[in-house]
Design a protein around this motif. Structure first.
Motif, PDB file in Angstrom:
ATOM      1  N   ALA A  12       0.809  -1.220   0.000  1.00 59.49           N
ATOM      2  CA  ALA A  12       0.000   0.000   0.000  1.00 59.49           C
ATOM      3  C   ALA A  12       0.846   1.275   0.000  1.00 59.49           C
ATOM      4  O   ALA A  12       0.465   2.261  -0.643  1.00 59.49           O
ATOM      5  N   PRO A  13       2.006   1.312   0.699  1.00 57.27           N
ATOM      6  CA  PRO A  13       2.848   2.516   0.591  1.00 57.27           C
ATOM      7  C   PRO A  13       3.313   2.790  -0.839  1.00 57.27           C
ATOM      8  O   PRO A  13       3.307   3.939  -1.289  1.00 57.27           O
ATOM      9  N   GLU A  14       3.719   1.724  -1.568  1.00 57.34           N
ATOM     10  CA  GLU A  14       4.112   1.907  -2.959  1.00 57.34           C
ATOM     11  C   GLU A  14       2.943   2.451  -3.778  1.00 57.34           C
ATOM     12  O   GLU A  14       3.099   3.345  -4.616  1.00 57.34           O
ATOM     13  N   LEU A  15       1.743   1.902  -3.510  1.00 55.90           N
ATOM     14  CA  LEU A  15       0.556   2.365  -4.226  1.00 55.90           C
ATOM     15  C   LEU A  15       0.280   3.834  -3.920  1.00 55.90           C
ATOM     16  O   LEU A  15       0.059   4.639  -4.834  1.00 55.90           O
ATOM     17  N   ALA A  16       0.328   4.176  -2.626  1.00 53.10           N
ATOM     18  CA  ALA A  16       0.047   5.558  -2.224  1.00 53.10           C
ATOM     19  C   ALA A  16       1.062   6.530  -2.826  1.00 53.10           C
ATOM     20  O   ALA A  16       0.697   7.589  -3.347  1.00 53.10           O
ATOM     21  N   VAL A  17       2.347   6.163  -2.767  1.00 50.22           N
ATOM     22  CA  VAL A  17       3.405   7.048  -3.279  1.00 50.22           C
ATOM     23  C   VAL A  17       3.319   7.194  -4.802  1.00 50.22           C
ATOM     24  O   VAL A  17       3.384   8.302  -5.339  1.00 50.22           O
ATOM     25  N   THR A  45      15.943   4.306  -5.109  1.00 53.14           N
ATOM     26  CA  THR A  45      16.733   4.030  -3.908  1.00 53.14           C
ATOM     27  C   THR A  45      15.976   4.376  -2.627  1.00 53.14           C
ATOM     28  O   THR A  45      15.404   3.509  -1.974  1.00 53.14           O
ATOM     29  N   ILE A  46      15.947   5.654  -2.258  1.00 55.71           N
ATOM     30  CA  ILE A  46      15.380   6.061  -0.961  1.00 55.71           C
ATOM     31  C   ILE A  46      13.903   5.716  -0.856  1.00 55.71           C
ATOM     32  O   ILE A  46      13.459   5.072   0.097  1.00 55.71           O
ATOM     33  N   ILE A  47      13.110   6.127  -1.851  1.00 55.28           N
ATOM     34  CA  ILE A  47      11.668   5.888  -1.767  1.00 55.28           C
ATOM     35  C   ILE A  47      11.356   4.402  -1.899  1.00 55.28           C
ATOM     36  O   ILE A  47      10.507   3.860  -1.179  1.00 55.28           O
ATOM     37  N   ALA A  48      12.060   3.705  -2.807  1.00 57.69           N
ATOM     38  CA  ALA A  48      11.819   2.270  -2.989  1.00 57.69           C
ATOM     39  C   ALA A  48      12.091   1.504  -1.697  1.00 57.69           C
ATOM     40  O   ALA A  48      11.302   0.657  -1.277  1.00 57.69           O
ATOM     41  N   ALA A  49      13.231   1.796  -1.060  1.00 53.78           N
ATOM     42  CA  ALA A  49      13.560   1.115   0.195  1.00 53.78           C
ATOM     43  C   ALA A  49      12.609   1.539   1.309  1.00 53.78           C
ATOM     44  O   ALA A  49      12.159   0.713   2.117  1.00 53.78           O
ATOM     45  N   GLY A  50      12.262   2.819   1.350  1.00 53.26           N
ATOM     46  CA  GLY A  50      11.382   3.315   2.409  1.00 53.26           C
ATOM     47  C   GLY A  50       9.993   2.732   2.339  1.00 53.26           C
ATOM     48  O   GLY A  50       9.437   2.286   3.349  1.00 53.26           O
ATOM     49  N   THR A  51       9.411   2.686   1.130  1.00 48.30           N
ATOM     50  CA  THR A  51       8.060   2.142   1.007  1.00 48.30           C
ATOM     51  C   THR A  51       8.033   0.622   1.143  1.00 48.30           C
ATOM     52  O   THR A  51       6.967   0.036   1.344  1.00 48.30           O
ATOM     53  N   SER A  52       9.207  -0.034   1.037  1.00 51.19           N
ATOM     54  CA  SER A  52       9.273  -1.490   1.216  1.00 51.19           C
ATOM     55  C   SER A  52       9.547  -1.893   2.663  1.00 51.19           C
ATOM     56  O   SER A  52       9.630  -3.082   2.955  1.00 51.19           O
ATOM     57  N   LEU A  53       9.693  -0.923   3.552  1.00 52.78           N
ATOM     58  CA  LEU A  53       9.940  -1.269   4.955  1.00 52.78           C
ATOM     59  C   LEU A  53       8.845  -2.148   5.566  1.00 52.78           C
ATOM     60  O   LEU A  53       9.156  -3.047   6.354  1.00 52.78           O
ATOM     61  N   ASN A 102       9.611   4.026  -8.550  1.00 53.23           N
ATOM     62  CA  ASN A 102       9.283   3.502  -7.235  1.00 53.23           C
ATOM     63  C   ASN A 102       8.933   2.019  -7.304  1.00 53.23           C
ATOM     64  O   ASN A 102       9.383   1.209  -6.485  1.00 53.23           O
ATOM     65  N   VAL A 103       8.139   1.625  -8.299  1.00 47.55           N
ATOM     66  CA  VAL A 103       7.746   0.224  -8.456  1.00 47.55           C
ATOM     67  C   VAL A 103       8.947  -0.652  -8.789  1.00 47.55           C
ATOM     68  O   VAL A 103       9.153  -1.705  -8.186  1.00 47.55           O
ATOM     69  N   VAL A 104       9.744  -0.214  -9.752  1.00 50.10           N
ATOM     70  CA  VAL A 104      10.907  -1.005 -10.179  1.00 50.10           C
ATOM     71  C   VAL A 104      11.904  -1.167  -9.027  1.00 50.10           C
ATOM     72  O   VAL A 104      12.377  -2.277  -8.733  1.00 50.10           O
ATOM     73  N   GLY A 105      12.215  -0.056  -8.344  1.00 50.11           N
ATOM     74  CA  GLY A 105      13.145  -0.120  -7.215  1.00 50.11           C
ATOM     75  C   GLY A 105      12.620  -0.990  -6.092  1.00 50.11           C
ATOM     76  O   GLY A 105      13.379  -1.755  -5.477  1.00 50.11           O
ATOM     77  N   SER A 106      11.315  -0.915  -5.813  1.00 51.39           N
ATOM     78  CA  SER A 106      10.717  -1.725  -4.747  1.00 51.39           C
ATOM     79  C   SER A 106      10.780  -3.211  -5.082  1.00 51.39           C
ATOM     80  O   SER A 106      11.065  -4.041  -4.209  1.00 51.39           O
ATOM     81  N   ASN A 107      10.512  -3.572  -6.335  1.00 53.46           N
ATOM     82  CA  ASN A 107      10.547  -4.986  -6.721  1.00 53.46           C
ATOM     83  C   ASN A 107      11.944  -5.573  -6.603  1.00 53.46           C
ATOM     84  O   ASN A 107      12.126  -6.715  -6.161  1.00 53.46           O
ATOM     85  N   ILE A 108      12.950  -4.793  -7.014  1.00 52.62           N
ATOM     86  CA  ILE A 108      14.343  -5.258  -6.875  1.00 52.62           C
ATOM     87  C   ILE A 108      14.695  -5.392  -5.402  1.00 52.62           C
ATOM     88  O   ILE A 108      15.287  -6.391  -4.973  1.00 52.62           O
ATOM     89  N   PHE A 109      14.312  -4.402  -4.594  1.00 55.15           N
ATOM     90  CA  PHE A 109      14.575  -4.425  -3.151  1.00 55.15           C
ATOM     91  C   PHE A 109      13.879  -5.607  -2.484  1.00 55.15           C
ATOM     92  O   PHE A 109      14.464  -6.293  -1.629  1.00 55.15           O
TER      93      PHE A 109
END
Length: 351
Positions: free
Chosen positions: A49-54, A205-213, A70-77
């Motif tokens: 949901a954070p990735e969706l919201a962002v 980087t920052i947003i992808a890692a942050g929203t994946s917390l 954001n989506v690509v970075g989150s999936n890799i993370f």
């Protein structure tokens, strides 16, 4: 002040996702849905949901490149860092459903995303097809889960709470996510501009890692508690949801097509596809992700972030780093997978 808003936004996202997951998972389990299906859907979608919201906020605000990054970075993370860290804590047993069905679906939708951005953007028609995909996938999983049912252990561990409490958790969680996303996007873009860093890099980087917390917390806690189906299902389901729902909904509400920079098209999305494909042989061999493979995932993520930062800052050793990754680390990973395949074939032959 901008950094404080960034941290506050991350905290709101984490707390909001926690409340959302708790309320949603209790509601889902009360309908007799198995743990793996809950991990692939309710928990995965809640922690995404954070990735969706962002991404939705970024797309609606005209920051179209940030939505895809954001989506690509989150999936890799999710794959390299979260599964790597979870496997390092405790080897992960992979269910046959994930190996035969859900991981191939994750790989498939990753290739679809790669194909869609070849023209540099994702338009409304493509976004609509992606969003239709997540609806069909979710309906199929719940239908499959209802047919399978839950075992006695899951039924006995289910916490019975009033429906209104679970709905309240959902509403409060969503509200915190919306506010947190707004603060995170605004502060991150301000910080990126002040350092001369592109939106794509800050999103990767920052947003992808942050929203994946939330995924980090969920998978690690699930691993420690022995709920390994949820630990892996959460990551696989989140990656599917990120591509189908996050990109789909962001593209539908964005006033302009979602943009993909040259870096996203040529480097980051292919990396996302590659790490998804890497899961197939490693999960298939022995149906486990062992500690060494977890360590290997973490090394790959460190290398990816190092290369991304070096490219963004145009560091003098960028070409040497690129050569080392292309002709050193990548072949070593391929050689390890090849050795695992040979070992598995020999084991099956002489079993």
């Amino acid at each position: 002040m901008t950094w404080l808003i960034l941290v506050a936004g991350l905290i709101l996202l984490i707390v909001g996702a926690e409340l959302l997951v708790k309320g949603a998972s209790r509601l889902a389990t009360s309908f007799g849905i198995p743990a793996l299906v809950v991990g692939l859907t309710v928990v995965a979608f809640g922690t995404s949901a954070p990735e969706l919201a962002v991404s939705v906020k970024a797309a609606f605000s005209g920051q179209a490149e940030l939505a895809i990054a954001n989506v690509v970075g989150s999936n890799i993370f999710n794959i390299l860092f979260i599964l790597g860290l979870a496997a390092l804590i405790m080897p992960l047993m992979v269910s046959q459903q994930l190996i035969r069905q859900d991981v191939p679906i994750m790989v498939g939708v990753s290739f679809i995303a790669l194909w869609m951005i070849q023209d540099g953007n994702i338009g409304k028609l493509e976004a609509g097809l992606l969003f239709l995909g997540v609806i069909l996938y979710t309906v199929f999983l719940f239908y499959q889960g209802k047919k399978t049912g839950i075992d006695a252990n899951e039924a006995s561990s289910h916490v019975v709470t009033p429906v209104w409490q679970n709905l309240l958790l959902l509403i409060v969680g969503l509200a915190l996510l919306v506010v947190g996303a707004r603060w995170l996007v605004q502060s991150a873009v301000s910080i990126a501009s002040s350092f001369g860093v592109s939106e794509a890099v800050i999103g990767l980087t920052i947003i992808a890692a942050g929203t994946s917390l939330p995924e980090v917390m969920t998978s690690i806690v699930a691993t420690i508690k022995g709920e390994r189906d949820i630990a892996i299902g959460n990551v696989v389901g989140s990656n599917i949801f990120n591509i189908l729902a996050v990109l789909g909904l962001s593209g539908l509400i964005s006033p302009t097509p979602l943009l993909a920079s040259e870096q996203l098209m040529q480097i980051d999305v292919p990396v996302m596809v590659a790490v998804a494909v890497l899961c197939l042989p490693l999960f298939f061999l022995g149906s486990t992700l062992n500690r060494f493979e977890g360590f290997l995932f973490l090394v790959l993520y460190t290398a990816y972030v190092w290369f991304t930062v070096a490219m963004a800052l145009s560091l003098p050793y960028l070409s040497q780093l690129q050569t080392g990754l292309a002709y050193g680390l990548a072949p070593l990973v391929g050689f390890y997978v090849f050795l695992c395949l040979i070992n598995d074939l020999l084991r099956r032959r002489y079993k």
